[in-house]
Design a protein around this motif. Structure first.
Motif, PDB file in Angstrom:
ATOM      1  N   PHE B 253      27.636  41.858  36.526  1.00 31.70           N
ATOM      2  CA  PHE B 253      28.919  42.487  36.832  1.00 31.70           C
ATOM      3  C   PHE B 253      28.886  43.992  36.562  1.00 31.70           C
ATOM      4  O   PHE B 253      29.427  44.771  37.326  1.00 31.70           O
ATOM      5  N   LEU B 254      28.238  44.398  35.466  1.00 31.84           N
ATOM      6  CA  LEU B 254      28.310  45.811  35.102  1.00 31.84           C
ATOM      7  C   LEU B 254      27.106  46.618  35.568  1.00 31.84           C
ATOM      8  O   LEU B 254      27.254  47.594  36.278  1.00 31.84           O
ATOM      9  N   VAL B 255      25.922  46.209  35.189  1.00 29.73           N
ATOM     10  CA  VAL B 255      24.756  47.046  35.446  1.00 29.73           C
ATOM     11  C   VAL B 255      24.252  46.903  36.871  1.00 29.73           C
ATOM     12  O   VAL B 255      24.146  47.875  37.611  1.00 29.73           O
ATOM     13  N   ALA B 256      23.970  45.656  37.279  1.00 31.14           N
ATOM     14  CA  ALA B 256      23.398  45.463  38.607  1.00 31.14           C
ATOM     15  C   ALA B 256      24.473  45.529  39.686  1.00 31.14           C
ATOM     16  O   ALA B 256      24.175  45.683  40.862  1.00 31.14           O
ATOM     17  N   ARG B 257      25.712  45.427  39.284  1.00 28.82           N
ATOM     18  CA  ARG B 257      26.856  45.418  40.201  1.00 28.82           C
ATOM     19  C   ARG B 257      26.679  44.387  41.306  1.00 28.82           C
ATOM     20  O   ARG B 257      26.930  44.643  42.463  1.00 28.82           O
ATOM     21  N   ASP B 258      26.195  43.233  40.915  1.00 25.88           N
ATOM     22  CA  ASP B 258      26.014  42.136  41.860  1.00 25.88           C
ATOM     23  C   ASP B 258      27.039  41.065  41.496  1.00 25.88           C
ATOM     24  O   ASP B 258      26.720  40.062  40.870  1.00 25.88           O
ATOM     25  N   TRP B 259      28.278  41.299  41.874  1.00 33.62           N
ATOM     26  CA  TRP B 259      29.345  40.384  41.480  1.00 33.62           C
ATOM     27  C   TRP B 259      29.144  38.964  41.988  1.00 33.62           C
ATOM     28  O   TRP B 259      29.353  38.009  41.241  1.00 33.62           O
ATOM     29  N   PRO B 260      28.719  38.786  43.255  1.00 27.50           N
ATOM     30  CA  PRO B 260      28.569  37.398  43.727  1.00 27.50           C
ATOM     31  C   PRO B 260      27.569  36.604  42.885  1.00 27.50           C
ATOM     32  O   PRO B 260      27.840  35.450  42.538  1.00 27.50           O
ATOM     33  N   LEU B 261      26.453  37.234  42.514  1.00 31.74           N
ATOM     34  CA  LEU B 261      25.465  36.515  41.706  1.00 31.74           C
ATOM     35  C   LEU B 261      26.031  36.210  40.323  1.00 31.74           C
ATOM     36  O   LEU B 261      25.865  35.099  39.799  1.00 31.74           O
ATOM     37  N   GLY B 262      26.740  37.181  39.741  1.00 33.25           N
ATOM     38  CA  GLY B 262      27.376  36.960  38.445  1.00 33.25           C
ATOM     39  C   GLY B 262      28.384  35.831  38.515  1.00 33.25           C
ATOM     40  O   GLY B 262      28.452  34.976  37.624  1.00 33.25           O
ATOM     41  N   ALA B 263      29.155  35.793  39.602  1.00 31.55           N
ATOM     42  CA  ALA B 263      30.167  34.749  39.765  1.00 31.55           C
ATOM     43  C   ALA B 263      29.497  33.382  39.907  1.00 31.55           C
ATOM     44  O   ALA B 263      29.935  32.394  39.311  1.00 31.55           O
ATOM     45  N   ALA B 264      28.399  33.350  40.676  1.00 32.90           N
ATOM     46  CA  ALA B 264      27.684  32.082  40.849  1.00 32.90           C
ATOM     47  C   ALA B 264      27.150  31.604  39.499  1.00 32.90           C
ATOM     48  O   ALA B 264      27.266  30.423  39.151  1.00 32.90           O
ATOM     49  N   ALA B 265      26.590  32.543  38.725  1.00 30.06           N
ATOM     50  CA  ALA B 265      26.045  32.164  37.414  1.00 30.06           C
ATOM     51  C   ALA B 265      27.143  31.663  36.496  1.00 30.06           C
ATOM     52  O   ALA B 265      26.952  30.697  35.754  1.00 30.06           O
ATOM     53  N   SER B 266      28.315  32.299  36.546  1.00 32.02           N
ATOM     54  CA  SER B 266      29.351  31.850  35.618  1.00 32.02           C
ATOM     55  C   SER B 266      29.986  30.548  36.092  1.00 32.02           C
ATOM     56  O   SER B 266      30.532  29.796  35.285  1.00 32.02           O
ATOM     57  N   SER B 267      29.885  30.254  37.398  1.00 39.25           N
ATOM     58  CA  SER B 267      30.424  28.970  37.849  1.00 39.25           C
ATOM     59  C   SER B 267      29.555  27.827  37.325  1.00 39.25           C
ATOM     60  O   SER B 267      30.022  26.690  37.211  1.00 39.25           O
ATOM     61  N   VAL B 268      28.306  28.130  36.988  1.00 39.32           N
ATOM     62  CA  VAL B 268      27.455  27.116  36.365  1.00 39.32           C
ATOM     63  C   VAL B 268      28.109  26.628  35.076  1.00 39.32           C
ATOM     64  O   VAL B 268      28.120  25.437  34.757  1.00 39.32           O
ATOM     65  N   MET B 269      28.702  27.571  34.344  1.00 41.12           N
ATOM     66  CA  MET B 269      29.389  27.205  33.104  1.00 41.12           C
ATOM     67  C   MET B 269      30.604  26.349  33.377  1.00 41.12           C
ATOM     68  O   MET B 269      30.885  25.396  32.655  1.00 41.12           O
ATOM     69  N   THR B 270      31.343  26.706  34.439  1.00 47.34           N
ATOM     70  CA  THR B 270      32.528  25.919  34.782  1.00 47.34           C
ATOM     71  C   THR B 270      32.119  24.492  35.116  1.00 47.34           C
ATOM     72  O   THR B 270      32.782  23.533  34.702  1.00 47.34           O
TER      73      THR B 270
END
Lengths: 363, 308
Positions: B253-270
């Motif tokens: 979200f912050l450094v790579a600014r790749d929000w979709p990948l970050g969102a996909a990774a956090s959906s793993v937690m969900t």
């Protein structure tokens, strides 16, 4: 009966209280947003690194101008950038980005050009720090503070005279006692310098080679965290590694066994500059503030408090003798030979990020 | 219980209850459902340099998660969270057991002790741990004073420090649900087990543990999931030597600014959360069924079932 009382009499009041609170909050927020910029109110919203502006200087500014300073903080350029981008450059009057973020924000149209006629003290700045590639002619940014990321070593474990190169991090006696930064560009930056390349390399082969070195170095590393470096060195958790010059100064004051070295392949330099976001509501006040901080006696307060280098050439006489003579704060040209300022790397950023993740995930 | 409330709401002055329910539903929709739905949506979008994301649908982000780097990160995080959960359970269970068995007038005090740490931010408490664990820190000085060690010792920047940090931060979340379920335990069942010749250990394994299983699972969930994403403890106490799920998401979200990948990774937690809730509801339902059916018709058992 008690339940009745609660349900029929108290609960509605409770709800009403919540509703009133919500409306009151909204009421406070709205006028501030709707206010027109024609007559600028006496407020300045600064968005800056934490512990980066001396309170004494802020108080002095308020006393002199009657402008109230609201100081919000961020912990990384990335966090600041994301917030300003989402707010479309509104909400703050001053930000203090580092070099390659000035470049990025300028490119994204998040900053506004400065009115240099209002910065009367501009001539006091070191010309070598002005007109850099990230902001030609300093149209958008004025350097505030700068410094070097170099090496620190504990004299009890090695003679500082024998430590001169980034490669010395690999020496077997330091195994397990090395500290590195947790910032990808800092770490890869010195590994690239070690190979004699630019720390802003966009060449994938060069970047890969730098990471090969880092993968080899990783087992020797105890910590990745440059903000903790000061404490880790003072308590001798680590004996060699990366540190910012200002933190190094403070650490040496606490533990005289420590020594700071500018590596011969060049240090990693950073410059943090004042800039005014596009949507700033108090740009008059912002200009006043920048000019105020450019005054040598005020810039001296910054050096005294944070021990970093100042771009202001007229500060020295205002400082105590030991600060005036410190090579950590006023490095010589020889010290900074081969040093470089961190710049944007464009598309190569993805390569840095991917290799960094695999370095961190690896064993 | 719920039915009783509903009955009361239907008749008479139900207006304020309706408002209350509407308000809390609105709150949950606005601040829990909507952000999570947005996050899930972003996970299927394409990355953009200009506006973070563009609404072009793709599965690419999830495919990228099968990269060996991410799998290592996920595995490391899960391993760390698992060990922390087991340690919390091993410490928390005896604690909760004792707490549920002391004189009732002492229990509020013990509960109070468990809750006190919440009055201080966990970040600040982690900093305090550094002062205790570091070289020349509290433990180090104490050991030197007692003559056990000759020089300063450090516990910092090790897995050991990370587990101390995680256990310390998460322990109350394990103790509280355990305490709730152990307190509800019907002691007469243990007496019955002993009357029938079971040793204390057997009674514990075959009666206490199965009956408090919902508490164990609730506690494990409350510890495991936050531990999975709690990045600052390993970062501050472990020296940030390996990247964990929380760091990875933050970086995207912050450094790579790749929000979709970050969102996909956090959906793993969900997804992990949903799976665990399913397991939990299955186990607790089976628990009730066992108590109501299988083991017979004692009055004590029925009163347990009747609670629900």
């Amino acid at each position: 009966m008690k339940h009745r009382l609660f349900r029929d009499r108290l609960f509605p009041r409770f709800l009403a209280a919540i509703a009133v609170t919500l409306f009151a909050c909204a009421g406070f927020a709205l006028p501030a947003a709707a206010k027109d910029a024609a007559s600028e109110e006496k407020v300045l919203n600064i968005f800056c690194w934490s512990e980066y502006l001396p309170q004494e200087a802020l108080d002095k500014f308020t006393e002199e101008t009657g402008i109230k300073v609201v100081y919000s903080t961020y912990e990384s350029n990335e966090a600041m950038y994301a917030k300003l981008k989402l707010l479309d450059g509104k909400g703050y009057d001053i930000v203090v980005p580092s070099t390659y973020f000035i470049e990025q924000m300028r490119h994204d149209g998040l900053l506004q050009p400065l009115d240099k006629t209002r910065l009367t003290n501009l001539a006091k700045l070191d010309p070598t720090l002005l007109n850099q590639e990230y902001d030609p002619d300093n149209a958008y940014s004025i350097p505030y503070m700068w410094g070097a990321t170099g090496l620190m070593v504990n004299k009890k474990f090695a003679d500082p005279a024998t430590v001169a190169s980034w490669s010395d991090l690999m020496r077997p006696e330091f195994k397990g006692r090395v500290i590195l930064s947790d910032d990808v560009r800092d770490v890869v930056g010195f590994a690239l310098k070690r190979d004699g390349h630019s720390m802003n390399s966009r060449n994938e082969a060069e970047i890969k080679k730098a990471f090969d070195f880092l993968n080899e170095l990783k087992p020797a590393v105890r910590v990745f965290d440059v903000t903790a470096a000061k404490q880790a060195f003072i308590s001798e958790e680590v004996v060699i590694g990366i540190i910012w010059n200002g933190d190094a100064y403070i650490a040496i004051e606490e533990n005289p066994d420590l020594a700071f070295v500018y590596p011969r392949e060049g240090a990693v330099l950073w410059i943090d500059s004042f800039a005014i976001p596009k949507g700033a509501e108090h740009k008059d006040n912002a200009h006043k503030f920048i000019d105020f901080m450019l005054r040598p006696e005020n810039a001296a307060l910054v050096v005294e408090e944070f021990k970093y280098s100042t771009p202001n050439l007229e500060v020295r006489p205002y400082l105590p003798k030991e600060l005036q003579e410190s090579r950590l704060i006023f490095p010589t040209a020889e010290d900074l030979k081969n040093s470089e300022v961190t710049m944007g790397v464009g598309e190569a950023k993805a390569v840095y990020e991917r290799l960094w993740e695999s370095l961190k995930a690896g064993k | 219980m719920i039915r009783a409330i509903r009955m009361r709401v239907m008749g008479g002055t139900s207006r304020f209850f309706r408002i209350a329910i509407a308000l809390s539903s609105l709150w949950l929709v606005l601040f829990a459902l909507a952000p999570n739905a947005l996050l899930l949506l972003v996970a299927f979008f394409t990355r953009s340099d200009e506006h973070f994301v563009t609404p072009v649908l793709t599965l690419d982000n999830y495919i990228r998660l099968f990269d060996p780097t991410f799998l290592t990160i996920l595995w490391d995080s899960a391993r760390l969270a698992c060990i922390a959960t087991v340690i919390c359970l091993l410490i928390g269970y005896p604690f909760a057991y004792i707490m549920a068995n002391v004189r009732p007038n002492r229990r509020p005090f013990l509960l109070f002790l468990v809750i006190i740490p919440f009055w201080t931010s966990s970040l600040i408490r982690t900093y305090a741990l550094i002062l205790i664990l570091k070289s020349k820190g509290l433990i180090s000085e104490l050991l030197t004073m007692l003559g056990i060690t000759s020089g300063p010792v450090s516990f910092m920047y090790s897995d050991f420090a990370v587990f101390i940090g995680l256990t310390y931060t998460m322990l109350p979340f394990m103790i509280l649900p355990l305490y709730a379920s152990i307190e509800k335990l019907d002691r007469r069942l243990l007496d019955a087990a002993k009357d029938l010749g079971a040793s204390s250990w057997r009674a514990f394994v075959h009666v206490t543990v199965p009956l408090t299983m919902p508490g164990i699972i609730a506690g494990a969930m409350l510890v495991f999931l936050p531990a999975l994403s709690m990045f600052y403890v390993p970062e501050m106490l472990g020296g940030a030597k390996s990247m964990l799920l929380g760091n990875f998401i933050k970086n995207q979200f912050l450094v790579a600014r790749d929000w979709p990948l970050g969102a996909a990774a956090s959906s793993v937690m969900t997804i992990a959360l949903i799976l665990m809730v399913l397991v939990y509801s299955r186990v607790s339902r089976r628990g009730v069924r066992n108590r109501e059916g299988g083991r017979g018709s004692g009055g004590a058992l029925r009163s347990e079932g009747g609670m629900r």
